[in-house]
Scaffold this motif. Structure first.
Motif, mmCIF file in Angstrom:
data_model
loop_
_atom_site.group_PDB
_atom_site.id
_atom_site.type_symbol
_atom_site.label_atom_id
_atom_site.label_comp_id
_atom_site.label_asym_id
_atom_site.label_seq_id
_atom_site.Cartn_x
_atom_site.Cartn_y
_atom_site.Cartn_z
ATOM 1 N N ASP A 53 0.857 -1.183 0.000
ATOM 2 C CA ASP A 53 0.000 0.000 0.000
ATOM 3 C C ASP A 53 0.893 1.234 0.000
ATOM 4 O OD1 ASP A 53 -1.847 2.008 0.335
ATOM 5 O OD2 ASP A 53 -2.958 1.009 1.926
ATOM 6 N N LEU A 54 0.860 1.979 -1.100
ATOM 7 C CA LEU A 54 1.677 3.186 -1.233
ATOM 8 C C LEU A 54 0.889 4.467 -0.947
ATOM 9 C CD1 LEU A 54 3.709 2.307 -4.463
ATOM 10 C CD2 LEU A 54 4.410 2.047 -2.076
ATOM 11 N N SER A 55 -0.350 4.336 -0.497
ATOM 12 C CA SER A 55 -1.191 5.520 -0.327
ATOM 13 C C SER A 55 -1.340 6.051 1.096
ATOM 14 C CB SER A 55 -2.598 5.217 -0.873
ATOM 15 O OG SER A 55 -3.245 4.212 -0.089
ATOM 16 N N PRO A 56 -0.686 5.473 2.134
ATOM 17 C CA PRO A 56 -0.952 5.944 3.496
ATOM 18 C C PRO A 56 -0.628 7.412 3.734
ATOM 19 C CG PRO A 56 0.909 4.428 3.466
ATOM 20 C CD PRO A 56 0.236 4.317 2.157
ATOM 21 N N ALA A 57 0.433 7.940 3.122
ATOM 22 C CA ALA A 57 0.756 9.362 3.319
ATOM 23 C C ALA A 57 -0.353 10.247 2.754
ATOM 24 C CB ALA A 57 2.093 9.695 2.664
ATOM 25 N N ALA A 58 -0.887 9.858 1.593
ATOM 26 C CA ALA A 58 -1.994 10.610 1.005
ATOM 27 C C ALA A 58 -3.256 10.466 1.843
ATOM 28 C CB ALA A 58 -2.248 10.136 -0.428
ATOM 29 N N MET A 59 -3.464 9.276 2.429
ATOM 30 C CA MET A 59 -4.606 9.090 3.318
ATOM 31 C C MET A 59 -4.459 9.954 4.571
ATOM 32 S SD MET A 59 -5.776 5.074 3.052
ATOM 33 C CE MET A 59 -4.202 4.290 3.367
ATOM 34 N N MET A 60 -3.236 10.087 5.075
ATOM 35 C CA MET A 60 -2.987 10.979 6.198
ATOM 36 C C MET A 60 -3.402 12.401 5.852
ATOM 37 S SD MET A 60 0.778 9.699 7.560
ATOM 38 C CE MET A 60 0.980 11.161 8.582
ATOM 39 N N ALA A 61 -3.027 12.851 4.651
ATOM 40 C CA ALA A 61 -3.324 14.227 4.238
ATOM 41 C C ALA A 61 -4.821 14.446 4.069
ATOM 42 C CB ALA A 61 -2.588 14.542 2.932
ATOM 43 N N LEU A 62 -5.499 13.534 3.377
ATOM 44 C CA LEU A 62 -6.930 13.726 3.112
ATOM 45 C C LEU A 62 -7.739 13.657 4.400
ATOM 46 C CD1 LEU A 62 -9.310 14.142 1.286
ATOM 47 C CD2 LEU A 62 -9.255 11.703 0.691
ATOM 48 N N SER A 63 -7.440 12.696 5.264
ATOM 49 C CA SER A 63 -8.182 12.581 6.523
ATOM 50 C C SER A 63 -7.943 13.803 7.403
ATOM 51 C CB SER A 63 -7.780 11.301 7.265
ATOM 52 O OG SER A 63 -6.396 11.291 7.554
ATOM 53 N N ALA A 64 -6.711 14.322 7.401
ATOM 54 C CA ALA A 64 -6.403 15.522 8.181
ATOM 55 C C ALA A 64 -7.123 16.747 7.614
ATOM 56 C CB ALA A 64 -4.892 15.757 8.207
ATOM 57 N N CYS A 65 -7.178 16.842 6.283
ATOM 58 C CA CYS A 65 -7.886 17.969 5.659
ATOM 59 C C CYS A 65 -9.388 17.895 5.940
ATOM 60 C CB CYS A 65 -7.624 17.983 4.155
ATOM 61 S SG CYS A 65 -5.973 18.566 3.713
ATOM 62 N N LEU A 66 -9.938 16.691 5.952
ATOM 63 C CA LEU A 66 -11.347 16.525 6.322
ATOM 64 C C LEU A 66 -11.585 16.960 7.766
ATOM 65 C CD1 LEU A 66 -12.134 13.099 4.625
ATOM 66 C CD2 LEU A 66 -13.287 15.266 4.145
ATOM 67 N N MET A 203 -4.822 -0.109 7.559
ATOM 68 C CA MET A 203 -3.929 0.912 7.022
ATOM 69 C C MET A 203 -4.625 2.263 6.966
ATOM 70 S SD MET A 203 -0.777 0.070 6.264
ATOM 71 C CE MET A 203 -0.393 1.397 5.141
ATOM 72 N N GLY A 204 -5.882 2.256 6.535
ATOM 73 C CA GLY A 204 -6.630 3.504 6.455
ATOM 74 C C GLY A 204 -6.863 4.124 7.822
ATOM 75 N N VAL A 205 -7.250 3.298 8.793
ATOM 76 C CA VAL A 205 -7.528 3.798 10.149
ATOM 77 C C VAL A 205 -6.258 4.359 10.783
ATOM 78 C CG1 VAL A 205 -8.213 3.131 12.478
ATOM 79 C CG2 VAL A 205 -9.483 2.262 10.517
ATOM 80 N N VAL A 206 -5.167 3.601 10.717
ATOM 81 C CA VAL A 206 -3.916 4.045 11.330
ATOM 82 C C VAL A 206 -3.383 5.295 10.625
ATOM 83 C CG1 VAL A 206 -1.512 3.409 11.743
ATOM 84 C CG2 VAL A 206 -3.326 1.758 12.187
ATOM 85 N N SER A 207 -3.548 5.367 9.306
ATOM 86 C CA SER A 207 -3.116 6.561 8.576
ATOM 87 C C SER A 207 -3.901 7.788 9.032
ATOM 88 C CB SER A 207 -3.294 6.355 7.067
ATOM 89 O OG SER A 207 -2.471 5.314 6.593
ATOM 90 N N ALA A 208 -5.203 7.624 9.242
ATOM 91 C CA ALA A 208 -6.030 8.746 9.711
ATOM 92 C C ALA A 208 -5.611 9.180 11.109
ATOM 93 C CB ALA A 208 -7.499 8.343 9.698
ATOM 94 N N ILE A 209 -5.355 8.220 11.993
ATOM 95 C CA ILE A 209 -4.910 8.559 13.349
ATOM 96 C C ILE A 209 -3.571 9.289 13.304
ATOM 97 C CG2 ILE A 209 -4.124 7.580 15.535
ATOM 98 C CD1 ILE A 209 -6.179 5.330 15.125
ATOM 99 N N CYS A 210 -2.664 8.804 12.464
ATOM 100 C CA CYS A 210 -1.363 9.466 12.338
ATOM 101 C C CYS A 210 -1.496 10.836 11.688
ATOM 102 C CB CYS A 210 -0.406 8.582 11.547
ATOM 103 S SG CYS A 210 0.127 7.112 12.470
ATOM 104 N N GLY A 211 -2.503 11.007 10.829
ATOM 105 C CA GLY A 211 -2.774 12.329 10.269
ATOM 106 C C GLY A 211 -3.183 13.306 11.359
#
Length: 302
Positions: A53-66, A203-211
């Motif tokens: 999964d190469l998208s976690p950094a982008a998921m961090m950004a989008l979840s943080a922007c939301l 991966m999505g949940v942890v990326s959002a938390i890290c965001g």
């Protein structure tokens, strides 16, 4: 090998700056990379299962922007945080659906969603920064417990939990089996699709938390949050000895590699090495780690 490199990096860092002899300095430096390190722990499980999964950094950004946009629109901050985490569930589930139900290569899918999630974050936040969060939310990296910053404690706790899960539970053995041979895993009655889908959602949940952690640390949100983090996350996992083709790897290796990255990155910064050169070094480390891991595992199989 990773542990030897870590010791060598600490010695070199100590020669570059006297601050490397201070544990508090190293712990403080680790807060800047803690979000990537936490995500890398879950990414280790994904890669061991034979996916990526190469998208976690982008998921961090989008979840943080939301989160930032919802808070700015007047939504209570607690509900805004829930919205951010739910968005992580949705993004991870979308990645899993594309890979597991449409049977598309995870590498291609997550390269596509990486671009899509980052683009959505830019549409949502534009070029502006979203800030003015409550005082209690900002500055998580300055909060400590027994002298250890909270983000570092979260990373250590997550490492222990995932090491236990991967090393001692039936689920951990199933993840290894899936990565070793998915066909054999299916014949053994392992719910391959369910487990892989759970890993993508995780991966999505942890990326959002890290965001959210990154947002607290930076006290603001931009669409380019964690930009370039994909390289560092994959580098941590590969330096930790996880086999890129699945079936091999440990949380302990990723844990040690995370500290190795902290020492190397901080050392290059202390030595005033330009960012462009730092990226070159990181890229070379990634290539070397992949090649060496493949050679080691190939020799073991022979």
């Amino acid at each position: 090998m990773t542990l030897v490199l870590l010791v060598a990096a600490i010695i070199v860092g100590s020669l570059l700056s006297r601050f490397f002899d201070s544990l508090s300095f190293i712990l403080e430096s680790a807060t800047y990379y803690s979000e990537f390190s936490i995500v890398a722990l879950v990414l280790t499980l994904v890669i061991i299962s034979g996916e990526i999964d190469l998208s976690p950094a982008a998921m961090m950004a989008l979840s943080a922007c939301l989160f930032g946009s919802a808070f700015q629109a007047g939504v209570p901050i607690g509900l805004a945080m829930v919205i951010s985490i739910v968005s992580g569930v949705v993004m991870g589930a979308f990645n899993g659906f594309m890979v597991l139900w449409l049977r598309l290569p995870s590498l291609m899918v997550t390269i596509g969603t990486l671009t899509m999630y980052r683009g959505l974050a830019q549409i949502l936040a534009g070029d502006r920064s979203i800030s003015k969060f409550p005082t209690w939310f900002v500055g998580v990296d300055y909060r400590e417990l027994y002298g250890v910053p909270i983000p570092v404690l979260i990373f250590i706790f997550a490492s222990i939990v995932l090491a236990v899960v991967l090393g001692t539970t039936i689920l951990g053995r199933q993840i290894y089996q899936i990565g070793t041979s998915e066909v054999a895993a299916r014949y053994a009655g392992i719910k391959v699709r369910r487990i892989k889908f759970m890993l993508f959602v995780s991966m999505g949940v942890v990326s959002a938390i890290c965001g959210l952690i990154a947002t607290s640390r930076l006290a603001s949100v931009r669409y380019d949050l964690a930009s370039g983090g994909e390289l560092q996350m994959v580098l941590i996992v590969m330096l930790g000895g996880t086999y890129i083709f699945g079936g091999r790897g440990t949380i302990l290796g990723t844990f040690i590699a995370s500290w190795l990255l902290v020492i190397i990155a901080t050392g290059m910064t202390v030595a005033d090495i330009p960012v462009t050169y730092q990226l070159t070094v990181m890229g070379l480390l990634l290539i070397v780690s992949i090649i060496s891991t493949n050679l080691i595992y190939s020799r073991n199989q022979a």
